[in-house]
Design a protein around this motif. Structure first.
Motif, mmCIF file in Angstrom:
data_model
loop_
_atom_site.group_PDB
_atom_site.id
_atom_site.type_symbol
_atom_site.label_atom_id
_atom_site.label_comp_id
_atom_site.label_asym_id
_atom_site.label_seq_id
_atom_site.Cartn_x
_atom_site.Cartn_y
_atom_site.Cartn_z
ATOM 1 N N ALA A 252 -38.558 21.747 31.291
ATOM 2 C CA ALA A 252 -39.203 21.470 30.005
ATOM 3 C C ALA A 252 -38.201 20.901 29.004
ATOM 4 O O ALA A 252 -38.494 19.924 28.289
ATOM 5 C CB ALA A 252 -39.834 22.741 29.455
ATOM 6 N N PHE A 253 -37.014 21.501 28.948
ATOM 7 C CA PHE A 253 -35.986 21.008 28.015
ATOM 8 C C PHE A 253 -35.541 19.591 28.390
ATOM 9 O O PHE A 253 -35.346 18.729 27.525
ATOM 10 C CB PHE A 253 -34.787 21.948 27.999
ATOM 11 N N LEU A 254 -35.381 19.347 29.678
ATOM 12 C CA LEU A 254 -34.978 18.010 30.124
ATOM 13 C C LEU A 254 -36.067 16.982 29.810
ATOM 14 O O LEU A 254 -35.773 15.855 29.387
ATOM 15 C CB LEU A 254 -34.691 18.021 31.627
ATOM 16 N N ALA A 255 -37.325 17.365 30.010
ATOM 17 C CA ALA A 255 -38.435 16.462 29.712
ATOM 18 C C ALA A 255 -38.439 16.099 28.234
ATOM 19 O O ALA A 255 -38.638 14.932 27.861
ATOM 20 C CB ALA A 255 -39.764 17.115 30.098
ATOM 21 N N ALA A 256 -38.206 17.086 27.367
ATOM 22 C CA ALA A 256 -38.161 16.823 25.926
ATOM 23 C C ALA A 256 -37.034 15.850 25.579
ATOM 24 O O ALA A 256 -37.216 14.914 24.787
ATOM 25 C CB ALA A 256 -37.978 18.137 25.163
ATOM 26 N N ALA A 257 -35.870 16.060 26.200
ATOM 27 C CA ALA A 257 -34.720 15.188 25.935
ATOM 28 C C ALA A 257 -34.982 13.765 26.414
ATOM 29 O O ALA A 257 -34.627 12.786 25.734
ATOM 30 C CB ALA A 257 -33.475 15.759 26.623
ATOM 31 N N VAL A 258 -35.617 13.641 27.558
ATOM 32 C CA VAL A 258 -35.921 12.314 28.109
ATOM 33 C C VAL A 258 -36.881 11.561 27.193
ATOM 34 O O VAL A 258 -36.702 10.367 26.919
ATOM 35 C CB VAL A 258 -36.521 12.442 29.526
ATOM 36 N N VAL A 259 -37.897 12.246 26.687
ATOM 37 C CA VAL A 259 -38.888 11.606 25.810
ATOM 38 C C VAL A 259 -38.220 11.090 24.533
ATOM 39 O O VAL A 259 -38.456 9.948 24.114
ATOM 40 C CB VAL A 259 -40.012 12.602 25.465
ATOM 41 N N LEU A 260 -37.402 11.921 23.912
ATOM 42 C CA LEU A 260 -36.731 11.502 22.683
ATOM 43 C C LEU A 260 -35.762 10.349 22.934
ATOM 44 O O LEU A 260 -35.690 9.391 22.149
ATOM 45 C CB LEU A 260 -35.982 12.687 22.072
ATOM 46 N N THR A 261 -35.012 10.439 24.032
ATOM 47 C CA THR A 261 -34.059 9.373 24.364
ATOM 48 C C THR A 261 -34.773 8.053 24.610
ATOM 49 O O THR A 261 -34.333 6.989 24.152
ATOM 50 C CB THR A 261 -33.241 9.759 25.612
ATOM 51 N N ALA A 262 -35.892 8.106 25.317
ATOM 52 C CA ALA A 262 -36.658 6.892 25.608
ATOM 53 C C ALA A 262 -37.160 6.243 24.324
ATOM 54 O O ALA A 262 -37.138 5.014 24.184
ATOM 55 C CB ALA A 262 -37.837 7.224 26.519
ATOM 56 N N ALA A 263 -37.609 7.060 23.370
ATOM 57 C CA ALA A 263 -38.110 6.518 22.106
ATOM 58 C C ALA A 263 -36.986 5.842 21.320
ATOM 59 O O ALA A 263 -37.160 4.746 20.767
ATOM 60 C CB ALA A 263 -38.739 7.629 21.272
ATOM 61 N N VAL A 264 -35.828 6.487 21.278
ATOM 62 C CA VAL A 264 -34.696 5.919 20.543
ATOM 63 C C VAL A 264 -34.239 4.611 21.186
ATOM 64 O O VAL A 264 -34.007 3.605 20.501
ATOM 65 C CB VAL A 264 -33.532 6.925 20.483
ATOM 66 N N LEU A 265 -34.121 4.615 22.509
ATOM 67 C CA LEU A 265 -33.671 3.409 23.210
ATOM 68 C C LEU A 265 -34.694 2.280 23.085
ATOM 69 O O LEU A 265 -34.328 1.117 22.879
ATOM 70 C CB LEU A 265 -33.422 3.720 24.685
ATOM 71 N N SER A 266 -35.985 2.612 23.175
ATOM 72 C CA SER A 266 -37.021 1.590 23.044
ATOM 73 C C SER A 266 -36.998 0.977 21.651
ATOM 74 O O SER A 266 -37.148 -0.240 21.488
ATOM 75 C CB SER A 266 -38.401 2.195 23.325
ATOM 76 N N GLY A 267 -36.795 1.828 20.637
ATOM 77 C CA GLY A 267 -36.713 1.328 19.272
ATOM 78 C C GLY A 267 -35.500 0.447 19.064
ATOM 79 O O GLY A 267 -35.571 -0.588 18.403
ATOM 80 N N SER A 268 -34.382 0.827 19.669
ATOM 81 C CA SER A 268 -33.160 0.037 19.546
ATOM 82 C C SER A 268 -33.318 -1.327 20.203
ATOM 83 O O SER A 268 -32.901 -2.361 19.651
ATOM 84 C CB SER A 268 -31.977 0.781 20.189
ATOM 85 N N LEU A 269 -33.940 -1.356 21.369
ATOM 86 C CA LEU A 269 -34.165 -2.620 22.074
ATOM 87 C C LEU A 269 -35.088 -3.529 21.292
ATOM 88 O O LEU A 269 -34.902 -4.752 21.249
ATOM 89 C CB LEU A 269 -34.752 -2.347 23.454
ATOM 90 N N ARG A 270 -36.081 -2.945 20.629
ATOM 91 C CA ARG A 270 -37.004 -3.748 19.842
ATOM 92 C C ARG A 270 -36.268 -4.437 18.696
ATOM 93 O O ARG A 270 -36.493 -5.597 18.402
ATOM 94 C CB ARG A 270 -38.133 -2.878 19.274
ATOM 95 N N HIS A 271 -35.367 -3.690 18.037
ATOM 96 C CA HIS A 271 -34.622 -4.266 16.914
ATOM 97 C C HIS A 271 -33.649 -5.354 17.380
ATOM 98 O O HIS A 271 -33.417 -6.332 16.690
ATOM 99 C CB HIS A 271 -33.868 -3.167 16.165
ATOM 100 N N VAL A 272 -33.093 -5.156 18.574
ATOM 101 C CA VAL A 272 -32.159 -6.152 19.116
ATOM 102 C C VAL A 272 -32.891 -7.449 19.405
ATOM 103 O O VAL A 272 -32.418 -8.555 19.155
ATOM 104 C CB VAL A 272 -31.481 -5.615 20.397
ATOM 105 N N GLN A 273 -34.083 -7.312 19.951
ATOM 106 C CA GLN A 273 -34.874 -8.495 20.287
ATOM 107 C C GLN A 273 -35.374 -9.191 19.026
ATOM 108 O O GLN A 273 -35.540 -10.388 18.988
ATOM 109 C CB GLN A 273 -36.065 -8.090 21.161
#
Length: 273
Positions: A252-273
């Motif tokens: 459960a803790f790992l799943a929570a960390a993965v979700v947050l990391t994915a959101a941050v990385l997706s947002g960062s990629l959007r800004h780069v593009q």
């Protein structure tokens, strides 16, 4: 000439009765929430419906403090309901598209609480699945129509995004509760060890949904925060009690960390593009 006519139609305010109905829905959802909390005579959700939605009812139930997120969601819903009545928002084509789905989301929440109060656990599952679909639609609309102001981004995108993330976890818990109440082995009452592998698979699936949502929404943080919050509290609940499990808690803790990391990385990629 036709183009000018379309422009005027888009700028025309909706009748005041429409945003007032949204406002009434927001107040109704909040009022029913007090019933669900046991404040005005109702039975707290954790104790209603045979207690199948309580912290120790199933291995996929979040710890009780997780439900504090509802306070933030209800404040957001009320603020959105008031804000969308403003003259500027009565002319907003974005709010014109969002209002019907916002009303549905608020009324379905009230319907879910009532179904639980009436001990209709299976009905509550049907309602929350429909609610989840409505909130997904709201997310799609907010992505398709960018907010006109920062206030709009916070009140509409932020509130309903957080709502979606939390309801995703609540749906998982509701499914587990219905299965447990139906006598499915390994889900309750606590009479034997829960298959940790099965729990990990379910939590991995929830994380996958969070990753997909983050990617499709361009890194929206609020759905991820709502989902991660619920997953983390499932982890906390499995640290002790009837369903104590180090494997499930870690998953459960790992799943929570993965979700947050994915959101941050997706947002960062959007800004780069």
């Amino acid at each position: 000439m036709g183009r000018t006519s379309m422009s005027k139609d888009a700028a025309a305010p909706v009748p005041l009765t429409v945003p007032l109905f949204v406002l009434a829905s927001g107040f109704l959802a909040t009022a029913v929430a007090f019933l669900g909390a046991g404040v005005v005579g109702g039975t707290p959700v954790a104790e209603a419906a045979g207690g199948w939605l309580g912290q120790d009812a199933t291995p996929l139930a979040p710890a009780t403090p997780a439900f504090r997120i509802w306070s933030v969601i209800y404040v957001g819903l009320l603020a959105y309901s008031v804000w969308q009545v403003l003259p500027s928002q009565r002319r907003s084509s974005r709010q014109r598209r969002l209002r019907p789905w916002a009303v549905a989301a608020m009324l379905l929440n009230a319907a879910w609480i009532w179904s639980v109060q009436l001990d209709q656990l299976t009905l509550s599952l049907v309602v929350i699945v429909v609610l989840l679909g409505v909130l997904v639609r709201v997310l799609v609309l907010t992505v398709e129509t960018p907010p006109e102001t920062r206030v709009g981004a916070v009140l509409a995108d932020g509130t309903f995004g957080l709502y979606l993330g939390w309801v995703t976890v609540a749906t998982v818990a509701n499914v587990a509760a219905v299965l447990a109440a139906s006598g499915v082995e390994g889900l309750g009452p606590p009479s034997g060890p829960w298959d940790d592998a099965a729990a990990a698979v379910v939590l991995t699936g929830a994380a996958a949904v969070g990753v997909a949502t983050a990617w499709r929404s361009g890194g929206r943080l609020m759905p991820a925060i709502g989902l991660a919050w619920g997953l983390a509290w499932i982890g906390v609940a499995r640290l002790e009690g009837d369903w104590e499990s180090g494997i499930t808690s870690t998953a459960a803790f790992l799943a929570a960390a993965v979700v947050l990391t994915a959101a941050v990385l997706s947002g960062s990629l959007r800004h780069v593009q």
